[in-house]
Design an enzyme around this catalytic site. Structure first.
Site, short mmCIF file in Angstrom:
data_model
loop_
_atom_site.label_atom_id
_atom_site.label_comp_id
_atom_site.label_asym_id
_atom_site.label_seq_id
_atom_site.Cartn_x
_atom_site.Cartn_y
_atom_site.Cartn_z
N SER A 1 0.72 -0.65 -0.36
CA SER A 1 0.00 -0.27 0.48
C SER A 1 0.82 1.21 0.17
O SER A 1 1.58 1.39 -1.09
CB SER A 1 -0.77 -0.14 0.78
N ASP B 1 -1.21 1.35 -4.00
CA ASP B 1 -2.14 -0.12 -4.31
C ASP B 1 -3.58 0.87 -4.66
O ASP B 1 -4.14 -0.20 -5.40
CB ASP B 1 -2.19 -1.58 -3.70
N ASP C 1 -2.53 5.97 -3.19
CA ASP C 1 -1.24 5.72 -3.37
C ASP C 1 -1.32 4.78 -3.61
O ASP C 1 -1.35 3.96 -4.92
CB ASP C 1 -1.78 4.88 -1.03
N ASP D 1 -6.41 2.03 -3.93
CA ASP D 1 -7.54 1.75 -2.17
C ASP D 1 -7.66 3.03 -1.90
O ASP D 1 -8.82 3.37 -1.67
CB ASP D 1 -7.08 0.56 -1.69
#
Length: 457
Positions: free
Chosen positions: A101, A250, A248, A252
């Site tokens: 992340s 990834d 960010d 999400d």
């Protein structure tokens, strides 16, 4: 939280805390567990972010899955919410995302999802952890290891970039207006969104301006994306853009920037879309789900327009659980994890950007005006790297200082000291009338941790 898996998967420094052996064994277990009682081959969809180590873990997981007889469908570099989408809309047993992340490039993680695209249940996670520790008795086996597939039962890998394209088509279908004439800035954090976000906004007709979309395996989140919003703020002002969105690693999460370069974080996004839903009669239960870290100003603004709210522990996992349990339609975190339960089972940064664009276009106004009614209280969070999170928080002297700060703040603020679910640190958050007070009170607690030898660096 378990020994290996936290609130957002198994995360740590690549080849130190999280190794290829861990990844291989996770794949071995998932392939066996989801295939042991089925007449058809287990199918797992697998995605990764742009970290150099993500390729290593992709191959290790795929090897473990196929060795246990599962087929691994590779989405390649993609976003966490795309894996969730493909897992729940395709004929898959589960999904796996390789990402840490918002963490730096040298960290990585394994996020596990069920066939509805939701985070894997704790019972299954506990069995995986037992297997990682070599305890097969905990999963009802007496053998030394899981059985290996043989002959035609050995699994295979399938290039499944088509699944990623299907996800992009889904996002595009959710926009109810063309973005033609809108100047939009995107900060892709040199991560998962680096191709997907631009393609979606271009397809919707926006004049798209992109920064930090040149991943090299080592620069994901480096002075980029939603955790370094200052770059997008400057970019939006310099280019005279209508709005900006930062993701960010990834994708999400999403943090927005208005036309004046002001930050519109997750709290403000919850306000503008929650209000929009209420005005259209779409806010089921008249409730928005937040976490304990949401700003006082958000709650005051909700009170003024008659919207109820729930408060959960920090983590989009807990937000989603509350939403499903009570039938709420929108929830999220200040950090930019926003969940629209009608459209997704996880936070989705690009979906969030599309929803913000919807309100701007439907209301025919600017982002700054949409969030103008909310007065955000000063808030400071100190991220403290510690030797042991539980010991640092449980220290009697630390607890005493937290109680003293609580007494001094009274009804005009609050302090929250909690363990990070994804990193080896303790977060000390203080909300007060002024930023100076926030800094002062937070430093009091951090100072005690330092004096007691809890701080690692």
């Amino acid at each position: 939280m378990g020994k290996y898996f936290g609130t957002d998967g198994f995360r740590g420094e690549a080849n130190k805390d999280l190794t290829v052996e861990h990844a291989y064994r996770v794949g071995r277990f998932i392939g066996w567990y989801h295939g042991k009682e089925k007449e058809k081959t287990c199918k797992v969809v697998l995605g990764k972010d742009t970290r150099r180590s993500s390729y290593m873990f992709e191959y290790a997981l795929a090897a473990g899955l196929t060795a246990s007889g599962a087929d691994a469908y590779l989405l390649h570099v993609t976003t966490t919410p795309s894996v969730s989408y493909v897992a729940r809309t395709g004929d898959f047993d589960c999904g796996i995302m390789i990402s840490a992340s918002h963490n730096p490039y040298y960290d990585n993680g394994i996020k596990l999802m069920n066939n509805n695209g939701e985070k894997m249940d704790e019972e299954t996670i506990a069995k995986i952890e037992a297997y990682l520790d070599g305890d097969l008795s905990a999963i009802g086996l007496e053998e030394k290891d899981l059985p290996l597939a043989s002959r035609d039962e050995i699994g295979c890998t399938i290039d499944y970039a088509a699944g990623r394209n299907r996800y992009m088509g889904y996002l595009i279908s959710l926009a109810i207006r063309s973005y033609r004439g809108m100047r939009v800035g995107l900060d892709c954090a040199n991560g998962s969104a680096w191709m997907i976000a631009r393609h979606v906004f271009d397809a919707l007709g926006a004049k798209t301006y992109v920064i930090h979309a040149e991943p090299n395996g080592l620069n994901i989140n480096e002075e980029a994306g939603s955790t370094h919003i200052e770059h997008l703020r400057k970019f939006v002002v310099e280019k005279h853009l209508d709005v900006g969105f930062a993701f960010d690693g990834d994708a999400d999460r999403c943090i927005a920037v208005d036309e004046n370069g002001n930050v519109v974080d997750g709290d403000l996004i919850l306000y503008l879309y929650g209000r929009y839903m209420k005005e259209r009669g779409k806010l089921l239960n008249n409730t928005v789900v937040t976490t304990i870290m949401s700003n006082f100003g958000l709650y005051k603004a909700f009170d003024e327009i008659g919207i109820h709210y729930e408060k959960t522990a920090v983590g989009d996992k807990y937000v989603y659980e509350n939403m499903i349990q009570h039938g709420h339609r929108i929830g999220g975190e200040q950090s930019g994890h926003i969940i629209f339960s009608k459209y997704a089972t996880t936070g989705d940064g690009i979906l969030t950007a599309i929803k913000v664009m919807e309100v701007i276009l439907e209301k025919k106004t600017t982002l700054s005006r949409l969030v103008e009614p909310v007065t955000i209280y000063p808030q400071v969070t100190k991220n403290v790297y510690v030797h042991s999170k539980p010991k640092a928080i449980a220290d009697p002297d630390v607890q005493a200082q937290v109680e003293e700060v609580t007494r001094l703040l009274g009804d005009s603020g609050r302090i929250i000291v909690r363990e990070s679910g994804t990193e080896p640190l303790v977060r000390v958050m203080v909300e007060a009338d002024t930023k100076e007070l926030c800094e002062n009170y937070a430093e009091r607690v951090v100072g005690v941790m330092r004096a007691k030898g809890h701080i690692a660096r």
